[in-house]
Design a protein around this motif. Structure first.
Motif, mmCIF file in Angstrom:
data_model
loop_
_atom_site.group_PDB
_atom_site.id
_atom_site.type_symbol
_atom_site.label_atom_id
_atom_site.label_comp_id
_atom_site.label_asym_id
_atom_site.label_seq_id
_atom_site.Cartn_x
_atom_site.Cartn_y
_atom_site.Cartn_z
ATOM 1 N N ASP A 128 0.794 -1.232 0.000
ATOM 2 C CA ASP A 128 0.000 0.000 0.000
ATOM 3 C C ASP A 128 0.822 1.275 0.000
ATOM 4 O O ASP A 128 0.312 2.340 -0.345
ATOM 5 N N ASN A 129 2.088 1.193 0.420
ATOM 6 C CA ASN A 129 2.846 2.427 0.600
ATOM 7 C C ASN A 129 4.321 2.210 0.267
ATOM 8 O O ASN A 129 5.113 1.811 1.140
ATOM 9 N N PRO A 130 4.737 2.461 -0.986
ATOM 10 C CA PRO A 130 6.146 2.273 -1.376
ATOM 11 C C PRO A 130 7.106 3.104 -0.529
ATOM 12 O O PRO A 130 8.213 2.649 -0.213
ATOM 13 N N GLU A 131 6.679 4.319 -0.146
ATOM 14 C CA GLU A 131 7.546 5.163 0.683
ATOM 15 C C GLU A 131 7.757 4.526 2.054
ATOM 16 O O GLU A 131 8.852 4.581 2.622
ATOM 17 N N GLY A 132 6.697 3.909 2.577
ATOM 18 C CA GLY A 132 6.820 3.237 3.872
ATOM 19 C C GLY A 132 7.753 2.040 3.797
ATOM 20 O O GLY A 132 8.543 1.798 4.713
ATOM 21 N N LEU A 133 7.679 1.293 2.708
ATOM 22 C CA LEU A 133 8.586 0.164 2.522
ATOM 23 C C LEU A 133 10.029 0.661 2.475
ATOM 24 O O LEU A 133 10.932 0.051 3.067
ATOM 25 N N ASP A 134 10.247 1.768 1.800
ATOM 26 C CA ASP A 134 11.575 2.380 1.718
ATOM 27 C C ASP A 134 12.095 2.691 3.122
ATOM 28 O O ASP A 134 13.267 2.426 3.453
ATOM 29 N N HIS A 138 10.661 -10.672 -7.212
ATOM 30 C CA HIS A 138 9.279 -10.772 -7.674
ATOM 31 C C HIS A 138 8.497 -9.464 -7.678
ATOM 32 O O HIS A 138 7.376 -9.431 -8.193
ATOM 33 N N GLU A 139 9.051 -8.394 -7.103
ATOM 34 C CA GLU A 139 8.277 -7.149 -7.038
ATOM 35 C C GLU A 139 8.992 -5.960 -7.676
ATOM 36 O O GLU A 139 8.419 -5.262 -8.505
ATOM 37 N N LEU A 140 10.208 -5.712 -7.277
ATOM 38 C CA LEU A 140 10.920 -4.513 -7.706
ATOM 39 C C LEU A 140 11.724 -4.782 -8.973
ATOM 40 O O LEU A 140 12.279 -5.860 -9.155
ATOM 41 N N GLU A 190 13.194 5.257 -9.985
ATOM 42 C CA GLU A 190 12.155 5.406 -8.966
ATOM 43 C C GLU A 190 12.444 4.544 -7.742
ATOM 44 O O GLU A 190 12.135 4.932 -6.617
ATOM 45 N N GLN A 191 13.059 3.404 -7.947
ATOM 46 C CA GLN A 191 13.242 2.436 -6.863
ATOM 47 C C GLN A 191 14.667 2.373 -6.337
ATOM 48 O O GLN A 191 15.000 1.495 -5.541
#
Length: 407
Positions: free
Chosen positions: A178-184, A223-225, A237-238
């Motif tokens: 739900d939140n790429p920034e949070g994962l970061d 599998h995701e990034l 971006e990543q």
């Protein structure tokens, strides 16, 4: 700012202290903490709030609240204060002297499903660890005693025996979709842990031998990034989250080959860890090479953009910043890739060739990025590759004459 000064002039913080002491209304508490958070955005007022010891202790106690909106506003207020250099040390010291903060933060990370709250709490932990290594070490070593924590009915209850790594992983799982920034944020917290030996040990000597950490990070990378159906520009971006993830994977992988761990190979935990890691080698190597390929594409694009005659100075500065972050990602990626290539066996290599992770194009990309700094790793891999596919090894030697000469 005028409103904040007006509130301070009429002793709003003291009024809010009375609210915290007597109110049974969660929304009123949330509003008061939120207003304090808004006031703290201004330096002079933030200093005034931070120097009030009683108010500081009461605000830290809000972290043990059972109301998510109140916890969110409290975390926002703490992050605001920790982001002000003039008062950050005051809060770090206050938190270090208050053991319940550790338990409350771990409780939130391990049990909350509120993504917005988890992200904000993660930002607080990330800031704390970045500001103070001693506090980070204390939290890594913590989790050996029971303490009073949040309760829905005003009666204190004992919290579980929290360990920091499982709590971080649980929060990361909640925010990842739900939140790429949070994962970061949570990946950067893990990266900070690996900057000290105690942090690496907390990961690899967990009851599961580090399996949960490796599995999550491996799944994100493979599998995701930065996937094969993404455009190469995705690496821009990543880049920060990838750099954090690969840095942690590299630290875990390297810890296997350190002498002190090698001496303990007979222990069940480390035998399992070693077996588990090496099963995953080939897909991860394929992902690392794909990241390097995408970075090459971004590098060419950046070079083309820099040729524009009308490019502004701000644009140039942004480009240099992007290049800096990509360089960090490349360095981390190359270090992990070189370590993994050096450990490959003929069986691993045959598996990689069969699955398509290794071919002339991917190997050329790997060699291009690893040479000359990681010559020993490339040479070691080439020897194994000769046993698995002599033709491919010969073609690579022709493309990279330095390997043939030095061999």
């Amino acid at each position: 700012q005028d409103v904040a000064l007006f509130l301070q002039e009429f002793n709003a913080p003291d009024i809010f202290m009375g609210v915290f002491a007597k109110s049974k209304c969660p929304r009123l508490t949330e509003i008061c903490v939120g207003i304090l958070g808004n006031m703290a955005c201004f330096q002079d007022i933030c200093m005034s709030i931070s120097k009030d010891e009683n108010l500081g202790q009461v605000l830290l106690q809000r972290l043990c609240d059972s109301d998510s909106p109140t916890l969110l506003e409290t975390s926002r207020l703490l992050l605001t204060c920790l982001s002000q250099p003039e008062v950050a040390n005051v809060w770090v010291e206050r938190i270090r002297e208050n053991p319940s903060v550790y338990d409350c933060v771990c409780f939130i990370m391990s049990s909350s499903t509120n993504v917005e709250l988890l992200v904000k709490v993660g930002e607080v932990v990330d800031k704390l660890f970045d500001l103070d290594e001693e506090l980070m070490l204390n939290w890594i070593k913590n989790g050996t005693c029971q303490s009073v924590g949040p309760s829905v009915d005003d009666s204190p209850e004992e919290l579980p025996d929290f360990k920091i790594v499982p709590c971080i992983l649980e929060a990361a799982k909640q925010v990842r979709s739900d939140n790429p920034e949070g994962l970061d944020v949570y990946m950067h917290i893990l990266q900070l842990l690996t900057t000290v030996d105690e942090g690496i040990q907390a990961i690899v000597q967990a009851p599961d031998g580090g399996k949960e950490t490796w599995s999550l990070l491996y799944d994100l990378v493979c599998h995701e990034l930065c996937q094969s159906d993404d455009p190469p520009i995705i690496v821009q971006e990543q880049k920060t989250v990838l750099a954090s993830i690969l840095s942690v994977l590299s630290a875990i992988f390297a810890s296997q080959t350190e002498q002190e761990y090698t001496k303990m190979r007979k222990s069940k935990i480390l035998q399992y860890v070693t077996k588990f890691y090496f099963i995953l080698d080939m897909p991860l190597i394929g992902s690392l090479i794909r990241i390097l390929q995408y970075m090459e594409g971004c590098g060419k694009r950046s070079a083309d953009d820099s040729k524009e005659p009308e490019q502004q100075e701000t644009g140039r500065a942004d480009l240099n910043k992007e290049d800096f972050h990509l360089k960090i990602l490349k360095d981390i990626c190359c270090e992990l890739l070189s370590n993994m290539l050096q450990e490959l066996t003929k069986e691993n290599t045959l598996e990689g060739l069969h699955q398509g992770h290794l071919n002339e194009q991917t190997c050329s990309c790997a060699f291009q990025n690893l040479l000359p700094l990681y010559f020993a790793s490339v040479e070691s891999f080439l020897e194994v590759l000769r046993e698995a596919d002599q033709t491919l090894a010969d073609n690579l030697e022709k493309r990279f004459p330095s390997l043939k000469v030095q061999a």
